[in-house]
Design an enzyme around this catalytic site. Structure first.
Site, PDB file in Angstrom:
ATOM      1  N   CYS A  38       0.841  -1.193   0.000  1.00  0.00           N
ATOM      2  CA  CYS A  38       0.000   0.000   0.000  1.00  0.00           C
ATOM      3  C   CYS A  38       0.877   1.244   0.000  1.00  0.00           C
ATOM      4  CB  CYS A  38      -0.931   0.017   1.216  1.00  0.00           C
ATOM      5  SG  CYS A  38      -0.062   0.078   2.787  1.00  0.00           S
ATOM      6  N   CYS A  91       3.126   1.694   2.909  1.00  0.00           N
ATOM      7  CA  CYS A  91       4.339   0.863   2.849  1.00  0.00           C
ATOM      8  C   CYS A  91       5.454   1.634   2.132  1.00  0.00           C
ATOM      9  CB  CYS A  91       4.063  -0.442   2.102  1.00  0.00           C
ATOM     10  SG  CYS A  91       2.861  -1.518   2.889  1.00  0.00           S
ATOM     11  N   ASP A 134      -1.377  16.280 -27.203  1.00  0.00           N
ATOM     12  CA  ASP A 134      -0.494  16.020 -28.338  1.00  0.00           C
ATOM     13  C   ASP A 134      -1.303  16.287 -29.609  1.00  0.00           C
ATOM     14  OD1 ASP A 134       1.690  14.884 -29.895  1.00  0.00           O
ATOM     15  OD2 ASP A 134       0.387  13.142 -30.139  1.00  0.00           O
ATOM     16  N   ASP A 168      -0.767   9.746 -27.732  1.00  0.00           N
ATOM     17  CA  ASP A 168      -0.994   8.414 -28.296  1.00  0.00           C
ATOM     18  C   ASP A 168       0.281   7.713 -28.741  1.00  0.00           C
ATOM     19  OD1 ASP A 168      -0.420   9.997 -30.561  1.00  0.00           O
ATOM     20  OD2 ASP A 168      -1.532   8.602 -31.846  1.00  0.00           O
ATOM     21  N   ASP A 184       5.202  10.352 -26.477  1.00  0.00           N
ATOM     22  CA  ASP A 184       4.420  11.022 -25.433  1.00  0.00           C
ATOM     23  C   ASP A 184       4.594  10.373 -24.065  1.00  0.00           C
ATOM     24  OD1 ASP A 184       3.218  12.794 -27.313  1.00  0.00           O
ATOM     25  OD2 ASP A 184       1.831  11.212 -27.892  1.00  0.00           O
TER      26      ASP A 184
END
Length: 744
Positions: free
Chosen positions: A20, A23, A430, A631, A635
Site C-alpha cells: 500500500c 508501505c 499532443d 498516443d 508522449d
C-alpha cells in the site's frame, strides 16, 4: 589539506513486500534515516526505490538491513534482466492468488456454519480447523508486518487487521478448548472464527486487484525496453559482422537495410533513405535522410540502404533517455495517500488504547466475573473497530467506478487517477493521433481548367503511386480509389529520389512530385494552380504536383486532418474551466493551423519527447494540476510526468501503459465523461469513509461498555461482528449506486 567530499550517487533498487501507499512511505522514511542517504524516492508502480547516497558512508548492506527491519526486502544483488524480473512478478502474483483462493474457499464454510449451524456437533472444532490455514497461511503477512512495525514503534492498517483477527481467533480458540470457563460463570462461550476468516479474505481480495494493477503499470517500461534492437551489423576490419547492440562502440560504422530498426543514435555516413521517426516525433510522415543527417535508435528504416556512424550508445541513446524519463516521472509523483491509511496512523493506536483501558476498567471495577467482562469488552472493541469497512471504502467505489468507465469507453487504472481528474487545471494535448487522425489524407485536388482527360490522369497517378514506397503514396492511392479510378499498365516507371516519380502511358510522359521536380524538368505552372498551391502551403499542407506532357495539370493537398470531434471536445473542456494546450513535433506553421482549427489557444511546436516532459514539469512548478493526452511512444515521458496521463486507445501500447487513463475510442469528448466519473467516484469514496468512521465512533464506546452503568447493556462480541459486517454491506451498497449515474 583540502577535503573533497564524495558526491552522492543515484541507484535504483527493487523492493518486495510493499502492499500500500503507507508501505512506500515507510520504506522512504527508514532509508532516509540511514546515515549517508540523501534521499529515497519510491516508485510504487514498479516496486522500486531511487536512492541518492554516498557510497563511502552508506553501504548497500546497511540500507538492506534497515528496510528488512520493517518487514520489506531491498534487492541489492546484481541487476537481473527484464525477463527474470517479469517471471518474479508473475510468481508473486500467483502466490497472492493462491493465498486468496485458500482464504475464500475456507472462509465460506466457516461463515455458513457460524450463521446457520452453530449448534451442530463439533461445529467449533470444524471452524477452528478451517480457520487455521486462513490465519497462518493466507494471513501470515498481516501478523509479520504488524510485529515488525510494532518493534519499530509504528503501526498501520496491518496492525489493526492483525489485532482484530488475532483477538477474535485467540478468544475463539480459548472458548473452544475451555468452554467450561465461561459456562461455569453463566456465560455462553461464543466463537468468532468467521470474523477472522472473512476479514482476511476480503482484505486479500482488495490487495490482489491492487497488485494486478501495479503489474500492468510497470509494463510500460518493459514495452519501451522491447523496442530496442538486439543486434547490429557493424563493419569491423573491412567486414560486416553482427554483434549484440551493447557491444556497439562510438565511431562504429553500422549497415542499415530497408525495413530494419536503427540500433543506436548517430549520423548517416553514406546512402539515402526515408525513416519512420513517429515513435520519437509522433509525426506520421517518414523523414528523408541524406549523408550528415542524424538518425535515432529504434526508429524504422523504410526504403533505402545506408551506412551510419554510431555517436550515442547504451544509456546515451534517446530511447534509453525516454525510458529513464518515464521511470523518474512515475517515481516523482507524490503518492496520493489513501485517507484510510492516513487516519490509521492515529486511529490504530487510539483503538488499541481504548481496548486496553476497557480491559483494565472492567478488570478492576467491573462486576463478577471481572476477567470475563474485561476480555469480552476488549475483544468487542477490537472487532467492531477492525477496518473491514474502512478497507472496502475506497476499493469498492473504485472497482464500480472503473467498471462504469469501461462501459463508456474509459479505462482507468487506479483510485489516484480518479481522485485527481476533477481537480485538474490544465489539459495538454499532443497533436498527431490525438487532435488529428494520425494518418495523412488527400484533402484537396485542383485541376487545370484545360484538362479534358482528368479520369485518365487520375488512373495513371494511381498506377504510379501504387509502385511507390514513398510514405505519402498510400494516401494518394486511397484517395483516387475512392474517386473510382482504376490502375492502368504503365510503359515505364522510375523514382526520382527525394523529388517524386516519373512514368509514361501511351507515349505521354507523367510526373508526380514536389515543386523542385517540376522546376528541374521545366514544367510550367498556370497562375491559378500556382495560387492554389500557395493557398495549400499557407494551410500547412504538403503540396504534390501532377504534370502531363509539357505542363503541370493538377495539384494535391495532403495533411493529417483533425478529427471531427476534436473542436467540440476542446470547447467542452474549456467550458469546464480547463486551460487547453497543444504540443507537437511539427513545424510552427502546421502547428498553428491545426491548433487554431481545433480551437486551442496555447500552442507549442517543434518539441521532442524530453521537451514535452519538461513543459509539463514547468507547468507543475507553477502550481498547476496538469493532465497530458497523447498516443505515441514519444508522449510516454510526458504522460508519466503529468498528474494524470490520458492515452488514446488508437495509439501505441507504450503510451497506453504509461498513462493512467485510456480513451478506448480515441475520442477527446470522453475526457469530459472522465471528469464526471471522477466526481461521482470521489464523492462516493468520501461517503463510504464517513459511514465507516461513524460506525466506529458510535460502536467503539458502546463496545467498551459506555451504556452499561445506565442500561446494563454490554455489547456482545457477536453483535460487534454483526455491526462490523453491516457497515461493510452499507459501504458496498453505496458504491454500487455509481452504476446508475449518467456521464453524458
Amino acid at each position: 589539506m583540502e577535503v573533497i567530499e564524495e558526491r552522492a550517487v543515484k541507484e535504483r533498487f527493487d523492493v518486495s513486500g510493499m502492499t500500500c501507499a503507507s508501505c512506500a512511505s515507510s520504506v522512504e522514511s527508514i532509508l532516509a534515516h540511514v546515515e549517508g542517504v540523501e534521499s529515497a524516492q519510491v516508485n510504487f508502480a514498479d516496486s522500486s526505490v531511487l536512492v541518492a547516497y554516498k557510497p563511502d558512508v552508506a553501504s548497500k548492506k546497511e540500507m538492506q538491513e534497515a528496510v528488512e527491519s520493517i518487514g520489506y526486502e531491498l534487492v541489492v544483488s546484481e541487476q537481473v534482466n527484464e525477463q527474470q524480473k517479469q517471471e518474479k512478478e508473475e510468481q508473486k502474483l500467483k502466490i497472492a492468488k493462491r493465498k486468496l483462493i485458500v482464504a475464500v474457499l475456507l472462509a465460506i464454510p466457516v461463515v455458513v456454519i457460524a450463521m446457520f449451524f452453530p449448534l451442530m456437533s463439533y461445529a467449533n472444532w470444524i471452524m477452528l480447523i478451517l480457520s487455521v490455514p486462513v490465519i497462518f497461511y493466507s494471513g501470515k503477512e498481516f501478523f509479520t508486518i504488524a510485529w515488525l512495525r510494532a518493534k519499530n514503534g509504528s503501526v498501520n492498517m496491518d496492525t489493526l487487521i492483525a489485532l482484530g483477527t488475532g483477538s477474535a481467533f485467540l478468544f475463539s480458540l480459548f472458548n473452544t478448548f475451555y468452554p467450561q470457563y465461561l459456562l461455569s460463570r453463566g456465560l455462553e462461550p461464543h466463537v468468532y472464527y468467521e470474523v477472522a476468516a472473512v476479514i482476511i479474505a476480503l482484505i486479500l481480495l482488495g490487495r490482489y486487484f491492487e497488485e494486478r494493477a501495479k503489474s500492468r503499470t510497470s509494463s510500460a517500461i518493459k514495452k519501451l525496453m522491447n523496442l530496442g534492437v538486439k543486434k547490429a551489423r557493424v563493419i569491423r576490419e573491412g567486414n560486416e559482422v553482427e554483434v549484440p547492440v551493447d557491444q556497439v562502440n562510438k565511431g562504429d560504422l553500422i549497415v542499415i537495410r530497408p525495413g530494419e530498426k536503427i540500433p543506436v543514435d548517430g549520423k548517416v555516413a553514406d546512402g539515402k533513405s526515408s525513416i519512420d521517426e513517429s515513435m520519437i516525433t509522433g509525426e506520421p510522415v517518414p523523414v528523408e535522410k541524406n549523408p550528415g543527417d542524424e538518425v535515432i535508435g529504434a526508429t524504422i528504416n523504410k526504403t533505402g540502404s545506408f551506412t551510419m556512424v554510431a555517436e550515442k550508445v547504451g544509456s546515451e541513446t534517446m530511447l534509453a533517455q525516454i525510458i529513464k524519463l518515464v521511470q523518474e516521472a512515475q517515481g516523482s509523483k507524490a503518492p496520493i495517500q489513501k485517507l484510510a491509511d492516513k487516519i490509521s496512523s492515529v486511529f490504530v493506536p487510539i483503538v488499541i488504547g481504548i481496548a486496553a483501558i476497557s480491559f483494565l476498567i472492567w478488570f478492576i471495577w467491573g462486576p463478577e466475573p471481572q476477567i470475563t467482562y474485561a476480555i469480552s469488552a476488549a475483544v468487542a472493541v477490537l472487532i467492531i473497530a477492525c477496518p473491514c469497512a474502512l478497507g472496502l471504502a475506497t476499493p469498492t467505489a473504485v472497482m464500480v467506478g472503473i467498471g462504469k468507465g469501461a462501459e463508456n469507453g474509459i479505462l482507468v487504472k487506479d483510485a489516484q487517477s480518479l481522485e485527481a481528474i476533477h481537480k485538474l487545471d490544465v489539459l495538454v494535448l499532443d497533436k498527431t493521433g490525438t487532435i488529428t487522425k494520425g494518418q495523412p489524407e488527400v484533402t484537396d485536388a485542383f485541376w487545370d481548367e484545360e484538362v479534358d482527360n482528368q479520369m485518365e490522369i487520375a488512373s495513371v497517378v494511381l498506377s504510379m503511386e501504387s509502385k511507390s514506397e514513398h510514405p505519402l503514396a498510400s494516401a494518394i492511392v486511397q484517395y483516387f480509389k475512392q474517386q473510382g479510378s482504376d490502375s492502368l499498365p504503365l510503359e515505364s516507371f522510375d523514382s526520382v529520389t527525394g523529388k517524386g516519380l516519373q512514368a509514361s502511358f501511351q507515349n505521354k510522359p507523367y510526373l508526380i512530385g514536389n515543386l523542385r521536380l517540376m522546376e528541374a524538368m521545366g514544367k510550367p505552372l498556370s497562375l491559378k494552380l500556382s495560387q492554389k498551391a500557395q493557398q495549400l502551403g499557407s494551410e500547412a499542407k504538403t503540396v504534390i504536383f501532377i504534370a502531363q506532357a509539357e505542363k503541370v495539370v493538377g495539384v494535391l493537398g495532403i495533411t493529417d486532418p483533425i478529427k471531427e470531434t476534436s473542436k467540440q471536445a476542446v470547447h467542452e473542456l474549456q467550458q469546464m474551466g480547463l486551460e487547453v494546450h497543444m504540443l507537437t513535433g511539427d513545424n510552427e506553421q502546421t502547428a498553428k493551423a491545426i491548433g487554431e482549427s481545433a480551437g486551442v489557444n496555447t500552442i507549442k511546436a517543434e518539441v521532442l519527447p524530453a521537451d514535452k516532459e519538461e513543459y509539463i514539469r514547468l507547468l507543475q512548478e507553477k502550481g498547476k494540476k496538469v493532465a497530458m493526452v497523447g498516443d505515441g511512444i514519444n508522449d510516454s515521458p510526458a504522460l508519466a510526468r503529468a498528474g494524470v496521463g490520458i492515452a488514446m486507445g488508437t495509439g501505441t501500447d507504450v503510451a497506453i501503459e504509461s498513462a493512467e487513463i485510456t480513451l478506448i475510442k480515441g475520442d477527446l469528448r470522453d475526457i469530459s465523461k472522465a471528469f464526471k466519473l471522477s466526481r461521482e467516484t470521489v464523492k462516493t469514496i468520501h461517503q463510504n469513509l464517513f459511514w465507516a468512521f461513524i460506525y466506529n465512533l458510535i460502536g467503539i464506546p458502546i463496545a467498551a461498555g459506555l451504556l452499561f452503568p445506565f442500561t446494563g447493556f454490554l455489547l456482545n462480541p457477536m453483535i460487534a461482528a454483526g455491526a462490523m459486517a453491516f457497515s461493510s454491506v452499507s459501504v458496498v451498497t453505496n458504491s454500487l449506486r455509481i452504476k446508475s449515474r449518467k456521464l453524458k
